[in-house]
Design an enzyme around this catalytic site. Structure first.
Site, short mmCIF file in Angstrom:
data_model
loop_
_atom_site.label_atom_id
_atom_site.label_comp_id
_atom_site.label_asym_id
_atom_site.label_seq_id
_atom_site.Cartn_x
_atom_site.Cartn_y
_atom_site.Cartn_z
N LYS A 89 45.07 35.78 38.70
CA LYS A 89 45.61 36.03 37.37
C LYS A 89 45.54 37.53 37.09
O LYS A 89 44.64 38.22 37.54
CB LYS A 89 44.81 35.26 36.30
N ASP A 90 46.49 38.00 36.30
CA ASP A 90 46.61 39.42 36.01
C ASP A 90 45.46 39.93 35.15
O ASP A 90 44.85 39.19 34.38
CB ASP A 90 47.94 39.71 35.31
N ARG A 91 45.23 41.24 35.27
CA ARG A 91 44.18 41.87 34.48
C ARG A 91 44.63 42.08 33.04
O ARG A 91 43.88 41.76 32.11
CB ARG A 91 43.79 43.22 35.10
N ALA A 359 54.36 39.96 36.09
CA ALA A 359 53.46 38.84 36.33
C ALA A 359 54.22 37.65 36.85
O ALA A 359 55.39 37.51 36.61
CB ALA A 359 52.76 38.45 35.06
#
Length: 359
Positions: A89-91, A359
């Site tokens: 998952k993205d930051r 994303a």
């Protein structure tokens, strides 16, 4: 989105001028704050209630998956390899996802002692197995687009079109690294450059993804990304199972319209392409340039096998609302391994306010 009309070391994402649904209807910014990009894993199973693996459901803000996994390992006093998670998952987002922690003594540390800024444990339960990659039903997104420029009527018409037909299932640009440099690294690896094992896996995936995007882009340009060609290989919705080619029948057409099946494209590897006739001709033609031939040869030598991926992506439960005249909130579900940014790309130019790729 970056341009990629032909593959090259710095051109590896789908071109912005190949939108399946027509000209852009908006420009906007996303991820101005982490709260503007909410992602929640949809669980693929229920915890067994017993076993040696503590299953944690956590919410993260401004934190990537690898950092969260290391923090959990330190809290539990275990090696990083004892931590499992289903997906990255993205930051720059608010995300909910599961982690598993292997605790052979079946004694869980105090959750209150897991004090990491931006990380909160929502649920915990025991489970029998380590959480493997891909063990989720999909992801739910709630995205806020800010500074929207565009008339609401065509924007909503485009969203209705996306809900009705889906979008091309491109690999998102983050698959290709910063400035698309994973492709250049993959070519160097195929020419003999030594890389770490984990980097090798990433570069093989990037090479495959470039070739798939090439085929899909060709079908978008030919207006057949969601309609059948003769010799089509079909993929069952929600699975990796394929069938065909077989004659086009009314039943096939009905299943296609109902999103029960999708046209597919190649994930390159050893062996012959399964497609035939017009589908085979298009795939071969899209991958006949010199760089594609280098990638094909490298993937063959690496020992990967021919696989397929759906050419069409459905944004399930797509909803939208205007928070004000220039702020649009979208929510939808996507299956694993697909990208929210390819849905946004069909609306227009959506710039990333976080300063990182999509994303």
């Amino acid at each position: 989105m970056s341009d990629a009309s032909a593959p090259g070391p710095e051109d590896s994402a789908p071109a912005a001028d190949t939108r399946a649904h027509g000209e852009p209807v908006l420009s906007a910014r996303m991820r101005v704050t982490p709260e503007d990009f909410f992602v929640e894993e949809l669980a693929g199973f229920e915890p067994s209630g017993s076993g040696e693996h503590l299953l944690l459901t956590v919410q993260k803000r401004g934190m990537n998956t690898a950092f969260a996994a290391r923090s959990i390992a330190q809290w539990a006093g275990v090696d990083d390899m004892a931590i499992g998670y289903a997906g990255l998952k993205d930051r720059h987002a608010v995300t909910r996802q599961r982690f598993s922690v292997h605790l052979p003594r079946k004694v869980a540390p105090d959750v209150a002692a897991l004090q990491v800024d931006g990380l909160q444990v929502l649920e915990q339960a025991w489970h029998a197995k380590k959480l493997p990659r891909g063990a989720l039903a999909g992801n739910r997104f709630v995205l806020v687009l800010r500074d929207v420029v565009g008339d609401s009527a065509p924007i909503e018409a485009r969203l209705q079109q996306i809900a009705r037909r889906g979008v091309p299932n491109f690999f998102g640009e983050q698959r290709f690294g910063r400035d698309g440099n994973n492709l250049g690294k993959a070519l160097a690896m195929f020419e003999g450059r030594r890389v770490r094992r984990d980097e090798r896996s990433m570069l093989l995936s990037a090479a495959r993804s470039v070739l798939f995007n090439q085929v899909l882009q060709a079908r978008v340009e030919a207006h057949c990304w969601d309609t059948p060609l003769t010799g089509e290989v079909w993929m069952l919705d929600g699975s990796r199972s394929v069938f065909g080619p077989e004659p086009l029948t009314p039943e096939i057409g009905q299943r296609l319209s109902a999103f029960d099946i999708h046209p597919s494209g190649p994930l390159w590897g050893r062996g012959e392409l399964r497609s035939q006739a017009d589908a085979l001709e298009l795939e071969q033609g899209a991958l006949a340039d010199p760089i594609s031939m280098q990638l094909r040869a490298g993937l063959d030598q690496a020992g990967l096998k021919q696989e397929r991926r759906s050419l069409r992506l459905r944004a399930e439960a797509l909803r939208w609302q205007w928070l004000d005249a220039a702020t649009l909130e979208l929510s939808f579900n996507l299956p694993p391994g697909t990208y929210a940014t390819v849905v946004l790309a069909e609306l227009g130019e959506v710039r990333d306010g976080s300063g990182q790729s999509g994303a």
